[in-house]
Design an enzyme around this catalytic site. Sequence first.
Site, PDB file in Angstrom:
ATOM      1  N   ARG A 167       0.835  -1.202   0.000  1.00  0.00           N
ATOM      2  CA  ARG A 167       0.000   0.000   0.000  1.00  0.00           C
ATOM      3  C   ARG A 167       0.868   1.249   0.000  1.00  0.00           C
ATOM      4  O   ARG A 167       1.852   1.312   0.738  1.00  0.00           O
ATOM      5  CB  ARG A 167      -0.872   0.052   1.262  1.00  0.00           C
ATOM      6  CG  ARG A 167      -2.111  -0.812   1.227  1.00  0.00           C
ATOM      7  CD  ARG A 167      -2.543  -1.208   2.634  1.00  0.00           C
ATOM      8  NE  ARG A 167      -1.674  -2.259   3.160  1.00  0.00           N
ATOM      9  CZ  ARG A 167      -1.699  -2.698   4.413  1.00  0.00           C
ATOM     10  NH1 ARG A 167      -2.543  -2.187   5.286  1.00  0.00           N
ATOM     11  NH2 ARG A 167      -0.879  -3.657   4.799  1.00  0.00           N
ATOM     12  N   CYS A 224      -6.974  16.766  14.100  1.00  0.00           N
ATOM     13  CA  CYS A 224      -6.189  16.287  12.943  1.00  0.00           C
ATOM     14  C   CYS A 224      -4.840  15.725  13.393  1.00  0.00           C
ATOM     15  O   CYS A 224      -4.085  16.366  14.117  1.00  0.00           O
ATOM     16  CB  CYS A 224      -5.968  17.421  11.955  1.00  0.00           C
ATOM     17  SG  CYS A 224      -5.037  16.912  10.491  1.00  0.00           S
ATOM     18  N   ASP A 282      -4.420   9.290  17.853  1.00  0.00           N
ATOM     19  CA  ASP A 282      -2.962   9.285  17.694  1.00  0.00           C
ATOM     20  C   ASP A 282      -2.343  10.306  18.625  1.00  0.00           C
ATOM     21  O   ASP A 282      -3.017  11.225  19.086  1.00  0.00           O
ATOM     22  CB  ASP A 282      -2.598   9.614  16.243  1.00  0.00           C
ATOM     23  CG  ASP A 282      -3.007   8.508  15.292  1.00  0.00           C
ATOM     24  OD1 ASP A 282      -2.765   7.339  15.624  1.00  0.00           O
ATOM     25  OD2 ASP A 282      -3.591   8.819  14.243  1.00  0.00           O
ATOM     26  N   ASP A 312      -2.718   3.566  15.452  1.00  0.00           N
ATOM     27  CA  ASP A 312      -1.390   3.664  14.856  1.00  0.00           C
ATOM     28  C   ASP A 312      -0.399   3.690  16.000  1.00  0.00           C
ATOM     29  O   ASP A 312      -0.410   4.607  16.827  1.00  0.00           O
ATOM     30  CB  ASP A 312      -1.281   4.932  14.018  1.00  0.00           C
ATOM     31  CG  ASP A 312      -1.573   4.653  12.566  1.00  0.00           C
ATOM     32  OD1 ASP A 312      -0.739   4.004  11.926  1.00  0.00           O
ATOM     33  OD2 ASP A 312      -2.646   5.063  12.093  1.00  0.00           O
TER      34      ASP A 312
HETATM   35  C1  LIG Z   1      -3.468   3.570   7.541  1.00  0.00           C
HETATM   36  C2  LIG Z   1      -2.488   3.514   6.472  1.00  0.00           C
HETATM   37  C3  LIG Z   1      -2.650   2.636   5.384  1.00  0.00           C
HETATM   38  C4  LIG Z   1      -3.837   1.719   5.241  1.00  0.00           C
HETATM   39  O1  LIG Z   1      -3.927   0.770   6.243  1.00  0.00           O
HETATM   40  P1  LIG Z   1      -5.143  -0.262   6.243  1.00  0.00           P
HETATM   41  O2  LIG Z   1      -4.980  -1.009   7.514  1.00  0.00           O
HETATM   42  O3  LIG Z   1      -5.003  -1.091   5.017  1.00  0.00           O
HETATM   43  O4  LIG Z   1      -6.404   0.533   6.197  1.00  0.00           O
HETATM   44  C5  LIG Z   1      -1.674   2.620   4.408  1.00  0.00           C
HETATM   45  N1  LIG Z   1      -0.597   3.412   4.463  1.00  0.00           N
HETATM   46  C6  LIG Z   1      -0.402   4.256   5.491  1.00  0.00           C
HETATM   47  C7  LIG Z   1       0.834   5.087   5.518  1.00  0.00           C
HETATM   48  C8  LIG Z   1      -1.347   4.353   6.531  1.00  0.00           C
HETATM   49  O5  LIG Z   1      -1.143   5.206   7.550  1.00  0.00           O
END
Ligand SMILES: *Cc1c(COP(=O)(O)O)cnc(C)c1O
Length: 324
Positions: free
Chosen positions: A61, A77, A238, A275
Amino acid sequence: MSLPFLVTPYYRRLADTHPALARQITPSPLEARTLPYETADPLADAAHSPLPRLVHRYPDRALILVTDRCAAYCRFCFRRHFTASGESSLTPGQEQAILAYLREHPEVEEVLLSGGDPLMLPDTRLAALLSGLRALRPGLVIRLGTRIPVVLPTRITARLARILAAARPLWVVTHFNHPAELTPEAHAAVEALLTCGLPVVNQTVLLRGVNDHEETLAALFRGLLRWGVKPYYLLQGDLAAGTSHFRTPLSHTFDLYDRLSSMLSGLALPVLAVDLPDGGGKVRLHRSSVVRTDETWYYLQGPDGGLYRYPREEHLYEREDDPS
Ligand SMILES: *Cc1c(COP(=O)(O)O)cnc(C)c1O
């Protein structure tokens, strides 16, 4: 560096009668308070950024920071080091560089468009960006995160929905936080997306004094489900500088999520996630993720097996008046 105050007339009218909505957009003096473990870049975007405006943290991703603009600025934010920073939108040169990078990284299965709010781009620019991405690989999944359906629903025109639909497979991720945001106008916006064949999921941030009650969240998730929107994530706050007054202590979060889990269907219940600080990445939160605690910290197991510290903030919660 502080986040400007900006809201749409539409959302402002809603906020006039709903304190939980007003709290999301009204600047507070508490934003000036930065706790020692809070940072400007809590997700460590910078450490995973091979190119300007590209965050590539997970192999499959990649996230593009399309623009720094939003139609309304959320006081909680987490990307406030970038949001409204004046970097404006992607330049053509940056866009070409990112497309070239993605062409050379076929392991990227999903491209996330975020910011800021990508739907702040004019239709023509958005269409060009989307067709550039689509030209890379037909199977590439595009995920577009936006709060526009919540704060500026009339922006979701039939024309815009067609532009998005032309780039399918494309998932729209909305950001509804409170059932009072589920208005007829917002419904029309979501409906415009769905009728074009675009799947819509929602992520909600758990916010103290806004939605940290199970009845509120249950009403939100059931309402979304009724519209055809799957609640995807419920996100623990966060550790962004100046946002501690929005965070719920993890112990409260677990209790709340337990109650929600017993109330809601599997379709209505989002995944609880956080996160991890220090760039630990996004993880599902379970009570069992907490390996141990001491007076100051929860120690959470990261996906890499490492331990990540998340602060205990029960004392903050008890000291401050609940503004809701
Ligand atoms: C949250 C995030 C994603 C997507 O995470 P999923 O768990 O697939 O929703 C991808 N890249 C980054 C940098 C993110 O912070």
